[in-house]
Design an enzyme around this catalytic site. Sequence first.
Site, PDB file in Angstrom:
ATOM      1  N   LYS A  97      37.643  33.935  46.598  1.00 50.13           N
ATOM      2  CA  LYS A  97      38.305  34.551  45.435  1.00 50.13           C
ATOM      3  C   LYS A  97      39.307  35.583  46.109  1.00 50.13           C
ATOM      4  CE  LYS A  97      38.206  37.897  41.988  1.00 50.13           C
ATOM      5  NZ  LYS A  97      37.254  39.038  41.403  1.00 50.13           N
ATOM      6  N   GLY A 186      38.523  42.653  33.066  1.00 47.45           N
ATOM      7  CA  GLY A 186      38.986  43.278  31.898  1.00 47.45           C
ATOM      8  C   GLY A 186      38.261  43.107  30.717  1.00 47.45           C
TER       9      GLY A 186
END
Lengths: 258, 325
Positions: A97, A186
Site C-alpha cells: 500500500k 476518511g
Amino acid sequence: MVTFYDKEVASHFLLGTAQYPSPQILSEAAKAGEVDILTVSLRRETAGGQQAGQKFWELIQNLGVHVLPNTAGCHSARDAILTAKMARDLFKTNWIKLEVIGNSDTLQPDLFQLVVAAEELCADGFEVFPYMTDDLVLAERLLEVGCKVLMPWCAPIGSAAGPLNLTALRTLRSYFPDTPLVVDAGLGRPSHATTVMELGYDAVLLNTAVAKAGDPVAMARAFKHAIEAGREGYLAGMLEPRDFATPSTPLIGQAVFS
Amino acid sequence: MKVLVNGAGIGGLCAAFEFASRGAEVTLKEKSTELSVNPSWQAGGMLAPWCEGEAADEIVVAEGAKAVHWWKKALPNEVQHHGTLVVVAPRDASELSRFSTQTTNHDMIDGNRISELEPSLAGRYRKALFFKEEAHIDPRRAMLALADKLQAMGGRIELDATGEPDDPAYDIVVNAVGMAEKDSRLRGVRGEMLIVRTPEVALSRPVRLLHPRIPLYVVPRADHHFMIGATMIESDADLKPTVRSVVELLNASFTLHPAFAEAEVMEMNSGVRPAFADNIPRVEKRGRQILINGFYRHGYLMAPSLAVQAADMAFELTNTEDITS
C-alpha cells in the site's frame, strides 16, 4: 468476492492495525469484521532493526489473513520505495500500500511523488495499492504506470468526515469499471461505508473509525454489515431518486365507488 | 518467609516493599548497577485510571483506582493528589467529546474553572475534562524512596546481581524482570519522553492534550521541570528517541502552551515497555515462583495492585503448607 492482483478474497473490508487499545482487541475486531486483508505500517517500527516490530507482526500474521504492508510515514518517493523493499523482505509479499505523504497535518498524499514511486515499484514487480486523492487524471496516470488497484480517499485520513465528493468517486467508478476501487481513508461511521459501496466500489479500507470506537469489536461488526448492505444494494440495482411521487398502483382505471 | 525479588523496576520495587511491610525477609536483586537504568525511571508517574480507561481494560481502571491509596500509605509525602486536566485544541473539539464518552468519573469544566485550576492556561481553553480523583508522583523520587524504605524495613538490595528465577534458597521468588523475562507472550512497545524546564509555565497537575494522532501529556515536576510524553511504537528496539518523535512531542507541547517554546530541553529518553497481547499486566503463580510483568503503560498505576496480589498468593501458600505439613 473481490480480486486484487490475482488474489481473490471474500471480504470487501480491509482493516488497518494502528491505534487499537491492544493487539488482542485488534485481533477480535478483525475476526468480528470477517476481514481478509490487514494493513500494517513499518516505517517507524523498523527503526533500530528490521525485526524490532516482529512480535506485533506475528500477532497479525497468526490471524491467517493477507498482510498488506504500507509505507505510512514516508514523505518522498525514495523513502517509500525503500520502505516497500523492506516490507517485501519482511512479509514475503509483493503487495504494497503506497502512501507518500505531502502534507503532514492532513496526511494528504503527494500525488507527484506517488506516481514516481508507483512507476518504479510496478517496474520492480511490486503489486501497488496507491493511496490517492479522488482525481481522475491521477487515476489514469497510476494505471498507466502499472497499478491495477486504486485507493482514493473520500476525506482526509482520520477525519471521520465521510464521502466529501460523491461526484468524483462516481466518476472514477464509471471511468474504470474493471479496476478494483477501494475507498481508503476518511470514513467515520458505518453509513459512510454503505454510501460508497452503493456507488459500486469494491471495498473500503478503515482504521481509525474502528480502532478509536468505544467498542472496536462491535464497530468492526457494524462496518461489516454496512459494507455488505451497500454491496448487495449496488448489485441488486437501486432505484434512482425521482422528482415526484410515483404511485405504485396506477390511479387510472381504478374503480370509484363514491 | 524468605523472598527473592528479581528486578528493581517499579513492579519489583512495589512487590519487595509489600512483602517487607508484611514481615517477609526480602532480597531484591537488580542486574543493572543503578535503578535509573530501568524503563520505570522514564515513566510519567500518572495515577490516572479513569483517563487510561479510554483504551485500557476495565480491570486496569478498577485495580488502578486503588493505587492512589497504596502510594499514599507507602510514600505519604510523594503523592500529588490534584487530578488530571484534559484539554484539546479548538479545531479538534470533537476529540474531547469522544474522550468524555469513553471515560468515566470526570467533570466537563469551563474556561473560568480552568483558570482557577491552572492559571497558566487561563484564556487558552474554553472547555476541559477534569478528573479530580486522579493523582501523580515523580517516578524517580518514588523508586528511590521505595528502595530506602525497603532497606529501612530490613530488606537487602543487590545491584549488579542477576538472581535465579527459581533460587532454592528462598521460599518465594518474584520475577519482575520486564523484557528480560523469557516469555513468548511478551512484546515490547517503545516509548519516548522529554524533560524540559521553564519557569514561565506552572502546572499543579498532569495535563493531557488530545490530538487525533499525537496525544500528549505534560506532568509537572519539582523545580520547573516538566515531563512530556509519550510515544507508543510497536517495537522492541532499544533506541534513543527519534527525530520524528521528538519533533511531534515538542510541537504538541508548544500547542499546549507557547511558553514551552522557550523551555530548556533537559533530557530526551526512551524505554521499551513490556506488554501482553491484551495490554493487561499480569501476576501469575507457578509453584514458588510468582511472575509480575506486562505493565505496558500502567506501571505506577498497576504495580501496587499486583504487589498486593503477589503477597496474598505467597502468604496464602505458606499458610496452606503450614496446615498440611
